[in-house]
Design a protein around this motif. Structure first.
Motif, PDB file in Angstrom:
ATOM      1  N   ARG A 110       1.616  -1.267   0.380  1.00  0.00           N
ATOM      2  CA  ARG A 110      -0.129  -0.031  -0.225  1.00  0.00           C
ATOM      3  C   ARG A 110       1.184   1.693  -0.259  1.00  0.00           C
ATOM      4  NH1 ARG A 110      -1.691   3.293   3.668  1.00  0.00           N
ATOM      5  NH2 ARG A 110      -3.356   4.733   3.287  1.00  0.00           N
ATOM      6  N   GLU A 111       1.638   1.380   0.546  1.00  0.00           N
ATOM      7  CA  GLU A 111       2.948   2.420   1.340  1.00  0.00           C
ATOM      8  C   GLU A 111       3.991   2.662  -0.290  1.00  0.00           C
ATOM      9  OE1 GLU A 111       4.012   4.198   4.792  1.00  0.00           O
ATOM     10  OE2 GLU A 111       3.694   2.473   6.234  1.00  0.00           O
ATOM     11  N   LEU A 112       4.074   1.379  -0.706  1.00  0.00           N
ATOM     12  CA  LEU A 112       4.849   1.969  -1.578  1.00  0.00           C
ATOM     13  C   LEU A 112       4.145   2.352  -3.447  1.00  0.00           C
ATOM     14  CD1 LEU A 112       6.862  -1.372  -1.362  1.00  0.00           C
ATOM     15  CD2 LEU A 112       8.075   0.948  -1.258  1.00  0.00           C
ATOM     16  N   ALA A 113       2.676   1.254  -3.439  1.00  0.00           N
ATOM     17  CA  ALA A 113       1.904   1.885  -4.569  1.00  0.00           C
ATOM     18  C   ALA A 113       1.487   3.475  -4.237  1.00  0.00           C
ATOM     19  CB  ALA A 113       0.709   0.904  -4.228  1.00  0.00           C
ATOM     20  N   LEU A 114       1.157   3.560  -2.611  1.00  0.00           N
ATOM     21  CA  LEU A 114       0.883   5.401  -3.186  1.00  0.00           C
ATOM     22  C   LEU A 114       2.524   6.053  -3.168  1.00  0.00           C
ATOM     23  CD1 LEU A 114      -0.902   5.873   0.268  1.00  0.00           C
ATOM     24  CD2 LEU A 114      -2.037   6.629  -2.004  1.00  0.00           C
ATOM     25  N   THR A 115       3.558   5.894  -2.834  1.00  0.00           N
ATOM     26  CA  THR A 115       4.983   6.686  -2.865  1.00  0.00           C
ATOM     27  C   THR A 115       5.460   6.977  -4.695  1.00  0.00           C
ATOM     28  OG1 THR A 115       6.061   5.657  -0.634  1.00  0.00           O
ATOM     29  CG2 THR A 115       7.615   6.476  -2.665  1.00  0.00           C
ATOM     30  N   LEU A 116       4.793   5.288  -5.220  1.00  0.00           N
ATOM     31  CA  LEU A 116       5.050   5.444  -6.986  1.00  0.00           C
ATOM     32  C   LEU A 116       3.433   6.063  -7.820  1.00  0.00           C
ATOM     33  CD1 LEU A 116       5.685   1.790  -7.148  1.00  0.00           C
ATOM     34  CD2 LEU A 116       7.281   3.683  -7.693  1.00  0.00           C
ATOM     35  N   ALA A 117       2.541   6.635  -7.241  1.00  0.00           N
ATOM     36  CA  ALA A 117       1.758   7.042  -7.376  1.00  0.00           C
ATOM     37  C   ALA A 117       1.638   8.718  -7.959  1.00  0.00           C
ATOM     38  CB  ALA A 117       0.227   6.653  -6.973  1.00  0.00           C
ATOM     39  N   ARG A 118       2.414   8.799  -6.356  1.00  0.00           N
ATOM     40  CA  ARG A 118       2.970  10.531  -6.149  1.00  0.00           C
ATOM     41  C   ARG A 118       4.221  10.741  -6.977  1.00  0.00           C
ATOM     42  NH1 ARG A 118       1.501   8.767   0.134  1.00  0.00           N
ATOM     43  NH2 ARG A 118      -0.299   9.476   0.260  1.00  0.00           N
ATOM     44  N   ASP A 119       4.510   9.940  -7.469  1.00  0.00           N
ATOM     45  CA  ASP A 119       5.979  10.124  -7.687  1.00  0.00           C
ATOM     46  C   ASP A 119       5.491  10.901  -9.836  1.00  0.00           C
ATOM     47  OD1 ASP A 119       8.760  10.378  -7.813  1.00  0.00           O
ATOM     48  OD2 ASP A 119       8.897   8.716  -9.556  1.00  0.00           O
ATOM     49  N   THR A 120       4.898   9.175 -10.578  1.00  0.00           N
ATOM     50  CA  THR A 120       4.391   9.057 -11.469  1.00  0.00           C
ATOM     51  C   THR A 120       3.335  10.515 -11.271  1.00  0.00           C
ATOM     52  OG1 THR A 120       4.147   7.592 -11.376  1.00  0.00           O
ATOM     53  CG2 THR A 120       3.170   8.187 -13.269  1.00  0.00           C
ATOM     54  N   LEU A 121       2.951  11.381 -10.175  1.00  0.00           N
ATOM     55  CA  LEU A 121       2.067  12.893 -10.812  1.00  0.00           C
ATOM     56  C   LEU A 121       2.715  13.656 -11.132  1.00  0.00           C
ATOM     57  CD1 LEU A 121      -1.409  12.068  -8.031  1.00  0.00           C
ATOM     58  CD2 LEU A 121      -0.972  12.595 -10.243  1.00  0.00           C
ATOM     59  N   LYS A 122       4.017  13.882 -10.447  1.00  0.00           N
ATOM     60  CA  LYS A 122       4.661  14.617  -9.952  1.00  0.00           C
ATOM     61  C   LYS A 122       5.606  14.896 -11.482  1.00  0.00           C
ATOM     62  CE  LYS A 122       9.366  16.043  -7.458  1.00  0.00           C
ATOM     63  NZ  LYS A 122      10.102  15.658  -6.567  1.00  0.00           N
ATOM     64  N   LEU A 123       6.420  13.512 -11.554  1.00  0.00           N
ATOM     65  CA  LEU A 123       6.152  13.802 -13.257  1.00  0.00           C
ATOM     66  C   LEU A 123       6.043  13.613 -14.211  1.00  0.00           C
ATOM     67  CD1 LEU A 123       9.430  10.768 -12.831  1.00  0.00           C
ATOM     68  CD2 LEU A 123       9.593  12.993 -12.882  1.00  0.00           C
ATOM     69  N   HIS A 124       4.491  13.400 -14.076  1.00  0.00           N
ATOM     70  CA  HIS A 124       4.483  13.264 -15.468  1.00  0.00           C
ATOM     71  C   HIS A 124       2.891  13.591 -15.480  1.00  0.00           C
ATOM     72  CE1 HIS A 124       7.123  10.908 -17.101  1.00  0.00           C
ATOM     73  NE2 HIS A 124       7.256  10.373 -16.474  1.00  0.00           N
ATOM     74  N   GLY A 125       2.532  14.388 -14.063  1.00  0.00           N
ATOM     75  CA  GLY A 125       1.065  14.576 -13.990  1.00  0.00           C
ATOM     76  C   GLY A 125       0.481  15.445 -15.231  1.00  0.00           C
TER      77      GLY A 125
END
Length: 425
Positions: free
Chosen positions: A79-94
Motif C-alpha cells: 500500500r505505501e509503495l503504491a502511494l509513493t509511486l503514484a505520487r512520484d508519477t504525478l510529480k513527473l507526468h501529472g
C-alpha cells in the motif's frame, strides 16, 4: 473460472489479470516513451495487488475514476509503495498522457485500501484470497484465489473435487534468500498456476559470489581514488545494496526515492528478513539531503553513491553520471535488468547513453551485476515441480511461449496466453 490477461502476457510490464470479470489482480504500467498500460480498464468489484513495483501497481489509481470505488487489497508495505509511486508519477507526468490518473484518484486509494498480512484469508468480489510471502521485495505476495467455496489444503493439488477452482498467481518471486527478504517457500494447494517467467532461460550465480565481486570492484575503485555510482531501483534494490555495503564495511551515500522507501520499510519490520540489519545499514549510509550542488561535491569524492534510477532514466543519477563519466578511474555499476531502449541498456551495449536529454560518451568503467530479485530457471522449475498435476499458464517474460513449450515437453499442461486472451480453467 475465467481468467483474462489484460497485460503481462508475453511481456514484462503492465501486469493485469481479470478473474471471472469481477476480481482484478494487479494493474501495472510498462515504463517507456510513451508508457504502456493494460489493454483494457475494467470495472472490477475488487482489486488485489501482489506487490509495489510499477509494472504491477503503477496504474491502480486510474481504477477509481468517476464513481468507481472497488476496494483494493494488499499488504501494508505494498500500500505505501503504491502511494509513493503514484505520487512520484504525478510529480513527473501529472496532467499528461503519460499519467493515467489525477491527484484526486490517488487520494481515493487511501479511502478504499484494505491491508492484510501473509496467510490471512479474506473475501474479495465473491472469492477467497490468501497472500503468501513471494520473497521478491518487502510485502510482495503470491496470491491464491479460490471460488466455489473451495477448502484449502497444505499440499499441491492434482485437481479440484469440490466444485471450486484454486488459482495460484505467483507474481514475481524468488526462491533464494536475499539480505532484505526471505525466500518464497509457500506452495499452497492449486488447480491452476499463473507463473512468471522473467528469467526462465537464466541461471543466477550464487548471491555470495556476486556480492564478493561487487564489493571487491567497489573497494578497488575507491582505493584507486575513483568514484562509484551505483544506479539502483528505489524499491528493494537500494535497500539490498545498503545491507551489502554495511555487511562488508563499505561506506556509501544514498540518494533518490530509495531514501523514502528505506525509511518506510523500517516501519514494517515484519516484512523484512532482519529489521536490525536494515537499521544498521541505514545508519551506515549517508543520506543526501541537498540538491545538485551537494551532489556535485559528493561526486568529486572517492566514494560510493547508491542512487536512482536503476536504468539511468531519471533521478539523481542524471547529476552524478555526467560528473564522473569522463575519467576511466571512476565506475558505474548497474545492479539490475536493463530494459531494451533505456539509457542503462544503451550504456552497456555502446558505451554511450542519453542522460538528461544529451547523448554522452562514457569513459568511466561500466559493470553489471545480477542482483536479481526474481527466481532463475532452476527456481521456477523448483516451484512448478510442486504443481505437476495442475494447469500452468506462463506470463511475465520475454519468452513465455518458449518456456511453456519446454514445460509441455516435460509433461506439464502448460501454455502461454496471448495479450487480451480469456481462458476458462
Amino acid at each position: 473460472m475465467d481468467v483474462r490477461f489484460l497485460g503481462g502476457a508475453g511481456e514484462v510490464g503492465r501486469s493485469a489479470i481479470l478473474v471471472n470479470d469481477r476480481l482484478l489482480i494487479d494493474f501495472g504500467m510498462q515504463t517507456g516513451n510513451p508508457p504502456q498500460f493494460p489493454v483494457e480498464t475494467p470495472d472490477p468489484e475488487a482489486v488485489v495487488v501482489s506487490h509495489g513495483h510499477l509494472d504491477h501497481v503503477g496504474a491502480v489509481p486510474s481504477l477509481l475514476s468517476g464513481d468507481r470505488r472497488p476496494p483494493i487489497h494488499w499488504t501494508p508495505p505494498t500500500r505505501e509503495l503504491a502511494l509513493t509511486l503514484a505520487r512520484d508519477t504525478l510529480k513527473l507526468h501529472g496532467g499528461t498522457y503519460d499519467c493515467p490518473f489525477t491527484e484526486e484518484e490517488v487520494r481515493r486509494v487511501t479511502e478504499v485500501s484494505e491491508t492484510h498480512g501473509y496467510r490471512e484469508t479474506f473475501e474479495a468480489a465473491g472469492h477467497e484470497v490468501t497472500f503468501y510471502n513471494a520473497g521478491h521485495i518487502p510485502g510482495s505476495a503470491h496470491v491464491l484465489v479460490e471460488d466455489g467455496g473451495a477448502q484449502r489444503a497444505s499440499g499441491a493439488r492434482t485437481g479440484s473435487d469440490d466444485g471450486g477452482t484454486r488459482l495460484f498467481y505467483t507474481a514475481d518471486f524468488h526462491t533464494d534468500d536475499q539480505r532484505l527478504v526471505s525466500a518464497s517457500t509457500a506452495r499452497p494447494d492449486a488447480d491452476v498456476v499463473v507463473c512468471e517467467s522473467t528469467y526462465s532461460d537464466v541461471e543466477h550465480d550464487p548471491r555470495e559470489r556476486i556480492e564478493s565481486r561487487f564489493v571487491d570492484s567497489v573497494r578497488t575503485t575507491v582505493w584507486e581514488g575513483g568514484t562509484v555510482v551505483v544506479p539502483a531501483f528505489a524499491i528493494g534494490r537500494t535497500q539490498e545494496l545498503l545491507l551489502i555495503c554495511d555487511a562488508h564495511d563499505v561506506d556509501c551515500y544514498v540518494d533518490g526515492m530509495g531514501k523514502r522507501v528505506t525509511e518506510m520499510l523500517r516501519r514494517h519490520p515484519a516484512f523484512v528478513r532482519d529489521a536490525d540489519a536494515l537499521r544498521r545499514a541505514k545508519s551506515n549510509a549517508r543520506f543526501v539531503t541537498g540538491r545538485d550542488g551537494q551532489r556535485r561535491r559528493i561526486a568529486a569524492q572517492n566514494t560510493v553513491i547508491v542512487t536512482t534510477s536503476g536504468m539511468l532514466s531519471g533521478g539523481p543519477a542524471m547529476t552524478y553520471v555526467p560528473e564522473i563519466r569522463s575519467h576511466p578511474t571512476n565506475k558505474i555499476t548497474l545492479t539490475g535488468y536493463q530494459v531494451e531502449g533505456t539509457p542503462g541498456r544503451d550504456l552497456l551495449e555502446t558505451g554511450r547513453a542519453e542522460i538528461d536529454g544529451r547523448v554522452m560518451p562514457v569513459s568511466a568503467q561500466v559493470e553489471w551485476y545480477d542482483f536479481s530479485a526474481h527466481a532463475d530457471r532452476e527456481g521456477l522449475l523448483s516451484l512448478l515441480d510442486e504443481y505437476r498435476g495442475s494447469r500452468v499458464l506462463v506470463n511475465h517474460g520475454d519468452r513465455c511461449g518458449a518456456f511453456a513449450e519446454e514445460l509441455a515437453a516435460d509433461g506439464y499442461d502448460a501454455s502461454a496466453p496471448a495479450l487480451g486472451e480469456e481462458i476458462t480453467v
